[in-house]
Design an enzyme around this catalytic site. Sequence first.
Site, PDB file in Angstrom:
ATOM      1  N   GLY A  22      12.815   0.047 -26.497  1.00  0.00           N
ATOM      2  CA  GLY A  22      12.341   0.264 -25.215  1.00  0.00           C
ATOM      3  C   GLY A  22      13.157   1.023 -24.266  1.00  0.00           C
ATOM      4  N   LYS A  23      13.413   0.118 -24.300  1.00  0.00           N
ATOM      5  CA  LYS A  23      14.808   0.017 -22.759  1.00  0.00           C
ATOM      6  C   LYS A  23      15.639   1.301 -22.837  1.00  0.00           C
ATOM      7  CE  LYS A  23      15.305  -3.933 -20.881  1.00  0.00           C
ATOM      8  NZ  LYS A  23      17.220  -5.121 -20.122  1.00  0.00           N
ATOM      9  N   ASP A  68      19.522  -5.646 -16.329  1.00  0.00           N
ATOM     10  CA  ASP A  68      18.404  -6.814 -16.963  1.00  0.00           C
ATOM     11  C   ASP A  68      17.037  -6.569 -16.321  1.00  0.00           C
ATOM     12  OD1 ASP A  68      18.581  -9.106 -18.700  1.00  0.00           O
ATOM     13  OD2 ASP A  68      17.516 -10.374 -16.584  1.00  0.00           O
ATOM     14  N   SER A  69      15.753  -7.446 -16.461  1.00  0.00           N
ATOM     15  CA  SER A  69      14.849  -6.745 -15.801  1.00  0.00           C
ATOM     16  C   SER A  69      13.875  -7.649 -15.970  1.00  0.00           C
ATOM     17  CB  SER A  69      14.175  -5.144 -16.399  1.00  0.00           C
ATOM     18  OG  SER A  69      14.184  -5.027 -17.512  1.00  0.00           O
ATOM     19  N   GLY A  84       6.521  -4.642 -24.036  1.00  0.00           N
ATOM     20  CA  GLY A  84       6.508  -5.320 -22.809  1.00  0.00           C
ATOM     21  C   GLY A  84       5.571  -5.791 -22.117  1.00  0.00           C
ATOM     22  N   HIS A  99      11.171   0.907 -12.281  1.00  0.00           N
ATOM     23  CA  HIS A  99      11.809  -0.024 -11.327  1.00  0.00           C
ATOM     24  C   HIS A  99      13.443   0.696 -12.674  1.00  0.00           C
ATOM     25  CE1 HIS A  99      10.199  -1.518 -15.157  1.00  0.00           C
ATOM     26  NE2 HIS A  99      11.142  -2.753 -15.116  1.00  0.00           N
ATOM     27  N   ARG A 100      13.196   1.019 -13.323  1.00  0.00           N
ATOM     28  CA  ARG A 100      14.607   1.242 -14.546  1.00  0.00           C
ATOM     29  C   ARG A 100      14.483   2.623 -14.190  1.00  0.00           C
ATOM     30  NH1 ARG A 100      12.574  -0.671 -18.604  1.00  0.00           N
ATOM     31  NH2 ARG A 100      13.570  -2.255 -18.783  1.00  0.00           N
TER      32      ARG A 100
HETATM   33  P1  ITT Z   1      17.712  -7.247 -23.476  1.00  0.00           P
HETATM   34  O1  ITT Z   1      18.293  -8.549 -22.577  1.00  0.00           O
HETATM   35  O2  ITT Z   1      18.520  -7.124 -24.786  1.00  0.00           O
HETATM   36  O3  ITT Z   1      18.145  -5.719 -22.983  1.00  0.00           O
HETATM   37  P2  ITT Z   1      14.907  -7.441 -23.750  1.00  0.00           P
HETATM   38  O4  ITT Z   1      13.731  -7.173 -23.868  1.00  0.00           O
HETATM   39  O5  ITT Z   1      15.087  -9.418 -23.502  1.00  0.00           O
HETATM   40  O6  ITT Z   1      16.400  -7.213 -23.695  1.00  0.00           O
HETATM   41  P3  ITT Z   1      15.068  -9.083 -20.263  1.00  0.00           P
HETATM   42  O7  ITT Z   1      16.173  -9.651 -21.099  1.00  0.00           O
HETATM   43  O8  ITT Z   1      15.427  -8.044 -19.772  1.00  0.00           O
HETATM   44  O9  ITT Z   1      15.592  -7.666 -21.980  1.00  0.00           O
HETATM   45  O10 ITT Z   1      13.746  -8.845 -20.498  1.00  0.00           O
HETATM   46  C1  ITT Z   1      13.116  -7.498 -19.796  1.00  0.00           C
HETATM   47  C2  ITT Z   1      11.512  -8.221 -20.197  1.00  0.00           C
HETATM   48  O11 ITT Z   1      10.436  -7.584 -18.632  1.00  0.00           O
HETATM   49  C3  ITT Z   1      10.594  -7.633 -21.436  1.00  0.00           C
HETATM   50  O12 ITT Z   1      10.939  -7.959 -22.708  1.00  0.00           O
HETATM   51  C4  ITT Z   1       9.563  -7.386 -20.134  1.00  0.00           C
HETATM   52  O13 ITT Z   1       9.058  -7.841 -20.957  1.00  0.00           O
HETATM   53  C5  ITT Z   1       9.765  -7.101 -18.966  1.00  0.00           C
HETATM   54  N1  ITT Z   1       9.629  -5.830 -18.816  1.00  0.00           N
HETATM   55  C6  ITT Z   1      11.309  -5.614 -18.190  1.00  0.00           C
HETATM   56  N2  ITT Z   1      10.440  -3.839 -18.235  1.00  0.00           N
HETATM   57  C7  ITT Z   1       9.745  -3.629 -17.999  1.00  0.00           C
HETATM   58  C8  ITT Z   1       9.132  -2.774 -17.820  1.00  0.00           C
HETATM   59  O14 ITT Z   1       9.704  -1.095 -17.907  1.00  0.00           O
HETATM   60  N3  ITT Z   1       8.554  -2.499 -18.786  1.00  0.00           N
HETATM   61  C9  ITT Z   1       7.456  -3.562 -19.715  1.00  0.00           C
HETATM   62  N4  ITT Z   1       8.069  -4.748 -19.119  1.00  0.00           N
HETATM   63  C10 ITT Z   1       9.353  -5.050 -19.006  1.00  0.00           C
END
Ligand code: ITT
Length: 197
Positions: free
Chosen positions: A11-12, A76-77, A152, A180-181
């Site tokens: 998704g990112k 990271d988010s 997410g 935010h992204r």
């Molecule tokens: P990577 O660490 O591998 O990049 P991750 O999904 O584990 O992937 P993070 O550790 O940064 O990423 O966790 C971010 C989480 O925050 C993500 O899995 C979602 O649960 C939530 N999140 C962040 N941005 C979001 C978005 O745009 N929309 C919905 N949920 C989001």
Amino acid sequence: MRILFVTSNQGKVSETRKLLADSGHTVEQLLVRGVAPEFDEPKELGIEAVANSKMVQALILLEQEGIEGVAVMVEDSGVFLDAFDEWPGAKSAEVERQIGLEGILSMLREGMPRGAEFRAVAKVSDGVSTWSAEGVCRGKIADSIRGSGGFGYDPIFIPNEGDGRTFGEWEEGKYSGITHRAKAMNSLAELLRSPSR
Ligand code: ITT
């Protein structure tokens, strides 16, 4: 610039690829022998520290693998809830896996503040310089899960800058600059364009 994005979250990747397309940068997931590398993430220290840690580990990996001529991106988010002193924050992915969106909704009892925000920290490095940016998207948590778009927490997050729909209900995607992204990536694109970089 060819940017390899260190993430396991498709998704990112797809959101960032679209966000940076106009700036002329290509974004692809960093894969080593077809697999997304896993890094230690010091989640207890917050999203900025996690991004820094991922960047250090990624640059070491690129050197070990002899991958040259590319830039590396980390991001990271998380979602930060007013009712719970900014929890789950950096632990958003883990909490979502453990209790799901239903779990979050059931913890937010009647009368509790529903304000929340997504935050993202994004960094790009070419091995010499590193550029860093952050973005915030303020909103509130919906009463129920609505829509199936995005990923997410999208189906329970209603952005203040939107029209009352959750991000999960946005048919056209959410690339209009209010996430935010998007804010973090737009700032990064601006920094990468700057002659002083
Ligand atoms: P990577 O660490 O591998 O990049 P991750 O999904 O584990 O992937 P993070 O550790 O940064 O990423 O966790 C971010 C989480 O925050 C993500 O899995 C979602 O649960 C939530 N999140 C962040 N941005 C979001 C978005 O745009 N929309 C919905 N949920 C989001």
